[in-house]
Each structure stands twice: as structure tokens, then as C-alpha cells.
Design an enzyme around this catalytic site. Structure first.
Site, short mmCIF file in Angstrom:
data_model
loop_
_atom_site.label_atom_id
_atom_site.label_comp_id
_atom_site.label_asym_id
_atom_site.label_seq_id
_atom_site.Cartn_x
_atom_site.Cartn_y
_atom_site.Cartn_z
N ASN A 123 42.26 53.84 -9.54
CA ASN A 123 42.27 53.35 -10.92
C ASN A 123 43.72 53.87 -11.83
O ASN A 123 44.16 54.52 -11.38
CB ASN A 123 41.30 54.83 -11.55
CG ASN A 123 40.65 55.70 -11.17
OD1 ASN A 123 41.49 56.01 -10.18
ND2 ASN A 123 40.72 56.57 -11.49
N GLU A 182 44.41 54.93 -15.08
CA GLU A 182 43.97 55.84 -16.94
C GLU A 182 45.34 55.66 -18.03
O GLU A 182 46.42 55.63 -17.44
CB GLU A 182 43.62 56.89 -16.59
CG GLU A 182 42.38 57.58 -15.47
CD GLU A 182 41.40 58.37 -15.92
OE1 GLU A 182 42.39 59.40 -16.23
OE2 GLU A 182 40.85 58.85 -14.75
N CYS A 206 39.40 50.71 -13.57
CA CYS A 206 38.53 51.48 -12.10
C CYS A 206 39.22 50.41 -11.55
O CYS A 206 40.17 49.41 -11.43
CB CYS A 206 37.03 50.87 -12.26
SG CYS A 206 36.32 51.53 -12.94
N GLU A 241 38.09 49.41 -8.02
CA GLU A 241 37.87 48.28 -7.98
C GLU A 241 38.48 46.63 -8.16
O GLU A 241 38.29 45.82 -8.27
CB GLU A 241 35.99 48.01 -7.97
CG GLU A 241 35.46 49.22 -7.81
CD GLU A 241 35.44 50.38 -8.02
OE1 GLU A 241 35.98 50.71 -8.91
OE2 GLU A 241 34.03 50.59 -8.03
N CYS A 298 31.05 51.32 -10.22
CA CYS A 298 29.93 50.84 -11.97
C CYS A 298 29.81 50.02 -11.65
O CYS A 298 29.98 48.37 -11.57
CB CYS A 298 30.94 51.77 -13.30
SG CYS A 298 31.95 50.24 -13.52
N CYS A 303 32.47 46.86 -13.00
CA CYS A 303 32.98 45.65 -11.17
C CYS A 303 31.90 45.78 -10.53
O CYS A 303 32.85 44.68 -10.56
CB CYS A 303 33.03 47.75 -10.44
SG CYS A 303 35.17 48.38 -11.97
N1 THU Z 1 36.47 54.54 -12.24
C1 THU Z 1 36.64 54.49 -10.92
O1 THU Z 1 37.77 53.77 -10.11
N2 THU Z 1 35.55 52.92 -10.01
C2 THU Z 1 34.62 53.55 -10.44
O2 THU Z 1 33.02 52.73 -10.04
C3 THU Z 1 33.96 54.16 -11.68
C4 THU Z 1 34.67 55.34 -12.36
C5 THU Z 1 37.45 55.52 -12.48
C6 THU Z 1 37.56 55.25 -13.77
C7 THU Z 1 38.15 56.61 -14.58
O3 THU Z 1 39.45 56.37 -14.57
C8 THU Z 1 37.40 57.25 -13.82
O4 THU Z 1 37.14 57.03 -12.46
C9 THU Z 1 36.65 58.38 -14.39
O5 THU Z 1 35.55 57.74 -14.76
#
Ligand code: THU
Length: 143
Positions: A53, A55, A64, A66, A97, A100
Site C-alpha cells: 500500500n 498512502e 491498496c 493488491e 477490500c 480490490c
Molecule cells: N489496505 C490495503 O492495502 N489492502 C486492503 O485490502 C485493505 C486496506 C490499505 C489501504 C490503507 O493504506 C491502509 O490499508 C488502511 O486502510
């Protein structure tokens, strides 16, 4: 499916794929949530593609692990996937999520999705079980 089971003729080792996801997680950029995620995508050609991920201070721009892995795989010419493992670190649940799941279903509705529950037990489901009756347009590629 046990470790060593075959997916599309590929040798699929869930624990090894999770180790790859854990390694991918080390590159995560998650200063806002503190929730670092790694993903490892196994392509039908046998390649492993990592994602983490990433941000942003404009929070809605965060991506994310994935989807990052899917973008990287497509950019290198891979559009057919056998499995994805996701790790958010020890003791943290890490199934993909909804956004994804939809992106993965564009390319691989029969994908194996692998993650650990909070006690560390390996879980695996077909993407179709995680996203039943997914949206598909007439032009959607099915892999
Ligand atoms: N996140 C992912 O990388 N994958 C997921 O399937 C769920 C959430 C990340 C997004 C964000 O940077 C952090 O987790 C908190 O939500």
C-alpha cells in the site's frame, strides 16, 4: 487446496506466497494509517509480482497493496493470475477490500486468495466466493 496443490498447472505453495507478501509489505508507505500491507500475485506464467500500500497526504489518493500488485503485473504484460497472498503483519486479518476484489475479478474470477486469520492460520478462498455476482460488463476480460 493443500500446500503444493496445483492451480492452472502451477505449483501453488500458500505459505511461500504469504512469505512473499510479507516481504512486499516491507516497502509499504503507510504513515497515515500505520497499517502496512503487502501482496504477492502469482501469474499464470509463474511470475511473482509484489505490491504494497502507498498512502498520500491527500488520503483519497492512497492505493491498496493488491491493486498496486495488479497495476504492476499488467504493466509488465501479465493479465492472467493464479493466486494472490495478502499480509498485514502478524495477528492482523488481511482479506482484500471490496474495491480490490472488483479489480481482481476483472482479470481472474477464479483466483485463489490467500491470507492469515488473527491466530495465524492460513485461509484461502476463490475470488468468486469473496465477491459473488460481481459486476461484469460485456467487454470484461475473464481470465
Ligand atoms: N489496505 C490495503 O492495502 N489492502 C486492503 O485490502 C485493505 C486496506 C490499505 C489501504 C490503507 O493504506 C491502509 O490499508 C488502511 O486502510
Amino acid at each position: 487446496m493443500s500446500a503444493g496443490a496445483r492451480a492452472r498447472g502451477l505449483r501453488l505453495d500458500p505459505a511461500a506466497l504469504l512469505r512473499e507478501a510479507e516481504a512486499a509489505r516491507r516497502a509499504a508507505h503507510a504513515p497515515y494509517s500505520g497499517f502496512r500491507v503487502g501482496a504477492a500475485l502469482l501469474t499464470a506464467s509463474g511470475a511473482l509480482v509484489r505490491g504494497c500500500n502507498v498512502e498520500n497526504s491527500s488520503l483519497g489518493l492512497s492505493i491498496c497493496a493488491e491493486r498496486n500488485a495488479v497495476w504492476s503485473a499488467v504493466a509488465r504484460g501479465e493479465q492472467s493470475f493464479a493466486a494472490i497472498a495478502v499480509s498485514a503483519g502478524r495477528g492482523r486479518w488481511a482479506s482484500p477490500c471490496g474495491a480490490c476484489r472488483q479489480v481482481l475479478s476483472e482479470f481472474a474470477p477464479r483466483l485463489w486468495v490467500i491470507w492469515r486469520d488473527r491466530s495465524g492460520r492460513i485461509l484461502r478462498r476463490r475470488l468468486g466466493a469473496l465477491l459473488p455476482e460481481a459486476f461484469v460488463s460485456r467487454r470484461t476480460r475473464r481470465g
